[in-house]
Design an enzyme around this catalytic site. Structure first.
Site, PDB file in Angstrom:
ATOM      1  N   PRO A 293       0.848  -1.196   0.000  1.00 55.98           N
ATOM      2  CA  PRO A 293       0.000   0.000   0.000  1.00 55.98           C
ATOM      3  C   PRO A 293       0.884   1.246   0.000  1.00 55.98           C
ATOM      4  O   PRO A 293       1.267   1.759   1.051  1.00 55.98           O
ATOM      5  CB  PRO A 293      -0.793  -0.140   1.311  1.00 55.98           C
ATOM      6  CG  PRO A 293       0.114  -0.912   2.210  1.00 55.98           C
ATOM      7  CD  PRO A 293       0.916  -1.839   1.328  1.00 55.98           C
ATOM      8  N   ASP A 467       6.154   2.625   1.552  1.00 53.56           N
ATOM      9  CA  ASP A 467       5.215   1.600   1.995  1.00 53.56           C
ATOM     10  C   ASP A 467       4.559   2.093   3.278  1.00 53.56           C
ATOM     11  O   ASP A 467       5.227   2.243   4.309  1.00 53.56           O
ATOM     12  CB  ASP A 467       5.981   0.289   2.232  1.00 53.56           C
ATOM     13  CG  ASP A 467       5.064  -0.876   2.569  1.00 53.56           C
ATOM     14  OD1 ASP A 467       3.918  -0.630   2.985  1.00 53.56           O
ATOM     15  OD2 ASP A 467       5.517  -2.033   2.437  1.00 53.56           O
ATOM     16  N   HIS A 468       3.251   2.336   3.222  1.00 51.09           N
ATOM     17  CA  HIS A 468       2.561   2.912   4.369  1.00 51.09           C
ATOM     18  C   HIS A 468       2.475   1.938   5.543  1.00 51.09           C
ATOM     19  O   HIS A 468       2.079   2.323   6.656  1.00 51.09           O
ATOM     20  CB  HIS A 468       1.147   3.357   3.968  1.00 51.09           C
ATOM     21  CG  HIS A 468       0.812   4.734   4.431  1.00 51.09           C
ATOM     22  ND1 HIS A 468       1.044   5.156   5.709  1.00 51.09           N
ATOM     23  CD2 HIS A 468       0.254   5.787   3.787  1.00 51.09           C
ATOM     24  CE1 HIS A 468       0.645   6.415   5.850  1.00 51.09           C
ATOM     25  NE2 HIS A 468       0.171   6.830   4.689  1.00 51.09           N
ATOM     26  N   ARG A 469       2.862   0.689   5.338  1.00 49.91           N
ATOM     27  CA  ARG A 469       2.869  -0.261   6.448  1.00 49.91           C
ATOM     28  C   ARG A 469       4.057  -0.055   7.374  1.00 49.91           C
ATOM     29  O   ARG A 469       3.995  -0.382   8.559  1.00 49.91           O
ATOM     30  CB  ARG A 469       2.894  -1.699   5.918  1.00 49.91           C
ATOM     31  CG  ARG A 469       1.658  -2.106   5.129  1.00 49.91           C
ATOM     32  CD  ARG A 469       1.851  -3.487   4.504  1.00 49.91           C
ATOM     33  NE  ARG A 469       2.975  -3.517   3.576  1.00 49.91           N
ATOM     34  CZ  ARG A 469       3.392  -4.595   2.912  1.00 49.91           C
ATOM     35  NH1 ARG A 469       2.754  -5.762   3.097  1.00 49.91           N
ATOM     36  NH2 ARG A 469       4.410  -4.542   2.076  1.00 49.91           N
ATOM     37  N   CYS A 471       5.725   2.938   7.894  1.00 51.89           N
ATOM     38  CA  CYS A 471       5.769   4.242   8.537  1.00 51.89           C
ATOM     39  C   CYS A 471       4.558   5.063   8.134  1.00 51.89           C
ATOM     40  O   CYS A 471       3.841   4.719   7.198  1.00 51.89           O
ATOM     41  CB  CYS A 471       7.045   4.999   8.166  1.00 51.89           C
ATOM     42  SG  CYS A 471       7.098   5.552   6.447  1.00 51.89           S
TER      43      CYS A 471
END
Length: 497
Positions: A293, A467-469, A471
């Site tokens: 994501p 990658d929003h997972r 940070c």
């Protein structure tokens, strides 16, 4: 007393993570040649690069498993070498200095291949030999004794689930070798190929890649004209047959001369097989889109000071040959030290974020074979001059197609300088399984507010995809702002070195 001879089979080694097969480009040795430990015997092309493959044993080449253009799976037989037992044990004790993944000096089985060579020789005798006349030509070899005169040829490829002797037209055990016959029952010399096609004979030595391409497009291999060595059907032959079939399907019936209209060439869609490097890129980018994501943020920066610093360094140290890519790479390394959350990847199976202690910096490079991402391993240990030299070496190897699988894998962060294409911005796809990528647009003269006035300055756009997972926006924005500050005020970079 004659030394005992053992035949050792060398198999295609593991060429790097994610690579399961390679296509033979060219053999560097022939059957009958003597090879030494770590001598390069074949050049293969993987989905990432062309690779020279050395052999970890010494002896006489007795068999080559595949023609140029053949696709060979990792672990499949590649070449067989006959060595005296004494010499083989000595080489095994000494060990091979090879560094490719999966190499070792332990040999495979010691099974003799003489029967296979005899069957192949029977199949390839000239028509003049006649039925029932076995070939008797042989020569003496100091290592193996009498050997077949056909050992100068290639024995054929390994094709999963298909008998290689059947593909090559070689008789099975217990069968007599017979020349191809015409409808009249006699050998016809040059007409043998036509007779074989009428009888439905499969062409010789079809690689799995070529066979799969033919099956996908419904191509009858018995009707394909081979252009490869020794009558091998290559990928280009199947592609030509596909194009010819497409043209035949789209051809319009002829118009009578009296009613003929002015002819216009009809546009036709071009179909390019998704193979090799392009297939590997497609699979990796698709996986990145499915699993990561991602989010992108960007900022415009005044790079005038950084450009001036580059020019000043090169005047003072011309041998260093510092480029903008090296400066930006050094900034990324310092930025990742300040924001270690971004030098990471997500272990999906264990549901963990893995933060890495080392920085392996990848950079996108466009080549004639497609987009590749060479990796500078342990970039955090290099000085600016060393980093610049390493970038130049990898770029040159990428353009020449000489990168090894190790130089293309293991990256933890990627720098993408798409400004070389004359574009300002981009939202790149993260190089899976990494967590982030920095993109740099072109540096161009633009009006910019500087010291209370509007002046022409060297301006570029930085884009950061993450990658929003791993940070949130705070960390991503902090990293991008730090990079921008180093570009606008290089003294910030010097302070944190």
């Amino acid at each position: 007393m004659t030394a005992t001879v053992t035949e050792q089979v060398f198999r295609l080694p593991d060429l790097g993570e994610g690579l399961t097969e390679a296509e033979i480009l060219q053999w560097r040795v022939n059957v009958g040649d003597f090879v030494t430990v770590d001598q390069v015997v074949v050049e293969v092309e993987t989905a990432k690069a062309a690779v020279d493959v050395p052999i970890p044993m010494a002896g006489k080449v007795v068999r080559l498993y595949g023609e140029p253009g053949t696709s060979v799976a990792v672990g499949a037989p590649l070449i067989a070498v006959a060595v005296p037992d004494e010499r083989y044990r000595e080489e095994e004790r000494a060990g091979s200095g090879n560094v490719l993944v999966g190499y070792g000096t332990g040999g495979g089985g010691g099974r003799s291949r003489r029967r296979a060579r005899v069957r192949q020789r029977q199949d390839e005798q000239p028509a003049a030999s006649g039925p029932g006349k076995a070939a008797s030509s042989s020569k003496s070899d100091p290592l193996l004794g009498p050997v077949s005169a056909l050992e100068g040829g290639v024995s054929g490829a390994v094709v999963p689930s298909v008998s290689t002797s059947r593909l090559a037209g070689t008789p099975q055990a217990g069968e007599a070798a017979k020349p191809a016959e015409t409808a009249g029952g006699k050998a016809s010399g040059p007409g043998r190929k036509t007779a074989a096609k009428r009888m439905g004979e499969v062409p010789r030595v079809i690689s799995p890649l070529v066979r799969r391409l033919a099956e996908e497009h419904g191509v009858d291999l018995t009707l394909v004209t081979p252009t490869g060595p020794r009558g091998v059907v290559l990928r280009r032959d199947v592609e030509a047959a596909i194009a010819a079939s497409r043209n035949a399907e789209t051809a319009q019936p002829e118009v009578a001369p009296a009613a003929a209209a002015p002819s216009h060439e009809s546009a036709e869609a071009e179909r390019v097989p998704l193979v090799g490097v392009r297939r590997a890129i497609a699979e990796k980018l698709s996986r990145s889109r499915r699993e990561i994501p991602d989010a992108t943020t960007w900022v415009d920066v005044d790079a005038t000071a950084l450009v001036e610093l580059k020019e000043s360094i090169n005047r003072a140290c011309p041998d260093a040959r510092i480029g903008m890519l090296a400066l930006l790479a050094r900034i990324c390394v310092v930025g990742l030290r300040r924001f270690p959350e971004l030098n990471a990847y997500v272990d999906v199976e264990r549901q963990e974020i893995v933060r890495l202690p080392h920085i392996n910096l990848g950079f996108a490079a466009q080549t004639d074979r497609g987009l590749v991402v060479p990796v500078v391993h342990d970039a955090h240990r290099l000085t600016l001059a060393e980093l610049a030299a390493r970038l130049r070496e990898l770029t040159a190897d990428a353009r020449d197609g000489k990168l090894t699988p190790q130089q293309l894998t293991g990256g933890t962060f990627t720098l993408n300088n798409y400004g070389v294409f004359g574009v300002d911005g981009s939202t790149p796809i993260i190089n899976h399984p990494e967590a982030a990528m920095l993109g740099v647009g072109r540096i161009a003269d633009r009006p910019w507010g500087y010291e209370g006035e509007v002046r022409l300055r060297k301006v570029t756009q930085l884009s950061f995809t993450f990658d929003h997972r791993v940070c949130d926006g705070g960390v991503a924005g902090g990293f991008l702002r730090f990079v921008a500050d180093c570009v606008e005020r290089p003294e910030v970079l010097i302070t944190h070195l």
